[in-house]
Design a protein around this motif. Structure first.
Motif, PDB file in Angstrom:
ATOM      1  N   GLY A 298       0.717  -1.599  -0.226  1.00 25.06           N
ATOM      2  CA  GLY A 298      -0.287  -0.057   0.110  1.00 25.06           C
ATOM      3  C   GLY A 298       0.861   1.321  -0.065  1.00 25.06           C
ATOM      4  N   ASN A 299      -0.002   2.063  -0.191  1.00 25.56           N
ATOM      5  CA  ASN A 299       0.929   3.622   0.075  1.00 25.56           C
ATOM      6  C   ASN A 299       1.525   4.357   1.150  1.00 25.56           C
TER       7      ASN A 299
ATOM      8  N   ILE B 283       8.479  -2.687   0.951  1.00 31.98           N
ATOM      9  CA  ILE B 283       6.795  -1.224   0.486  1.00 31.98           C
ATOM     10  C   ILE B 283       6.595  -1.947  -0.660  1.00 31.98           C
ATOM     11  N   GLU B 284       5.360  -1.987  -1.176  1.00 34.85           N
ATOM     12  CA  GLU B 284       5.059  -2.465  -2.015  1.00 34.85           C
ATOM     13  C   GLU B 284       3.783  -1.293  -2.768  1.00 34.85           C
TER      14      GLU B 284
ATOM     15  N   ALA C  41      16.654  -2.393   2.791  1.00 39.40           N
ATOM     16  CA  ALA C  41      14.909  -2.108   2.116  1.00 39.40           C
ATOM     17  C   ALA C  41      14.963  -2.775   0.308  1.00 39.40           C
ATOM     18  N   ILE C  42      13.701  -2.694   1.193  1.00 38.59           N
ATOM     19  CA  ILE C  42      13.531  -2.923  -0.884  1.00 38.59           C
ATOM     20  C   ILE C  42      12.387  -2.335  -1.873  1.00 38.59           C
ATOM     21  N   ILE C  43      12.028  -1.569  -2.380  1.00 40.61           N
ATOM     22  CA  ILE C  43      10.969  -0.334  -2.533  1.00 40.61           C
ATOM     23  C   ILE C  43      10.728  -0.824  -3.826  1.00 40.61           C
ATOM     24  N   ASP C  44       9.497  -1.217  -4.202  1.00 40.28           N
ATOM     25  CA  ASP C  44       8.526  -1.834  -5.218  1.00 40.28           C
ATOM     26  C   ASP C  44       7.837  -0.406  -5.260  1.00 40.28           C
TER      27      ASP C  44
ATOM     28  N   ASN D 181      12.629   0.123  -7.318  1.00 46.06           N
ATOM     29  CA  ASN D 181      12.406  -0.231  -8.469  1.00 46.06           C
ATOM     30  C   ASN D 181      11.447   0.697  -8.777  1.00 46.06           C
ATOM     31  N   GLY D 182      11.496   1.969  -9.757  1.00 46.65           N
ATOM     32  CA  GLY D 182      10.502   2.850  -9.411  1.00 46.65           C
ATOM     33  C   GLY D 182      10.894   3.932  -9.878  1.00 46.65           C
TER      34      GLY D 182
END
Length: 141
Positions: free
Chosen positions: A63-64, A76-77, A92-95, A112-113
């Motif tokens: 979620g945001n 965080i996705e 940290a892993i950010i999608d 990734n973004g």
């Protein structure tokens, strides 16, 4: 009945308070707080804080995320919106996309973004979650 000093004190205490979602906790729904939020468990929904959000090593957020300041060590996705500083720790892993005034990334963090800095941090959330996950998927991660 109440004086302004007591009102100011209670507001200050509320803002400096912390909300913790522990490691074995799963929440499906939006969380909005005046004070700090710390996530160690799993959340499917929007996180919104007037202050700071900390996403711990073991945390998964689908979620945001919106906060003045955020520190991410977990996954965080979804989109991240920070009006101040966003810290991405080495685990940290950010999608998803990032909108922030300032970004600090430790060596090893995965992102990734797209990233927009400056006035883009004021962009409103679109309310969309990157993908849906079942409770079983969330708990097994």
């Amino acid at each position: 009945m109440f004086n302004k000093q007591e009102d100011k004190k209670s507001v200050a205490e509320m803002v400096s308070s912390s909300n913790v979602i522990s490691k074995e906790t799963f929440i499906k729904g939006d969380i909005k707080a005046q004070g700090n939020i710390r996530i160690e468990g799993k959340v499917e929904g929007t996180l919104d804080s007037q202050n700071k959000i900390v996403i711990g090593d073991s945390a998964l957020v689908i979620g945001n995320v919106r906060a003045e300041e955020a520190e991410v060590s977990g996954r965080i996705e979804g989109e991240i919106h920070c009006t101040g500083v966003l810290f991405l720790k080495k685990t940290a892993i950010i999608d998803g996309n990032i909108f922030t005034q300032k970004l600090v990334v430790e060596n090893g963090a995965i992102f990734n973004g797209k990233c927009q800095m400056g006035e883009a941090a004021a962009k409103p959330l679109n309310g969309k979650v990157k993908r849906d996950a079942t409770e079983k998927e969330l708990i097994s991660r």
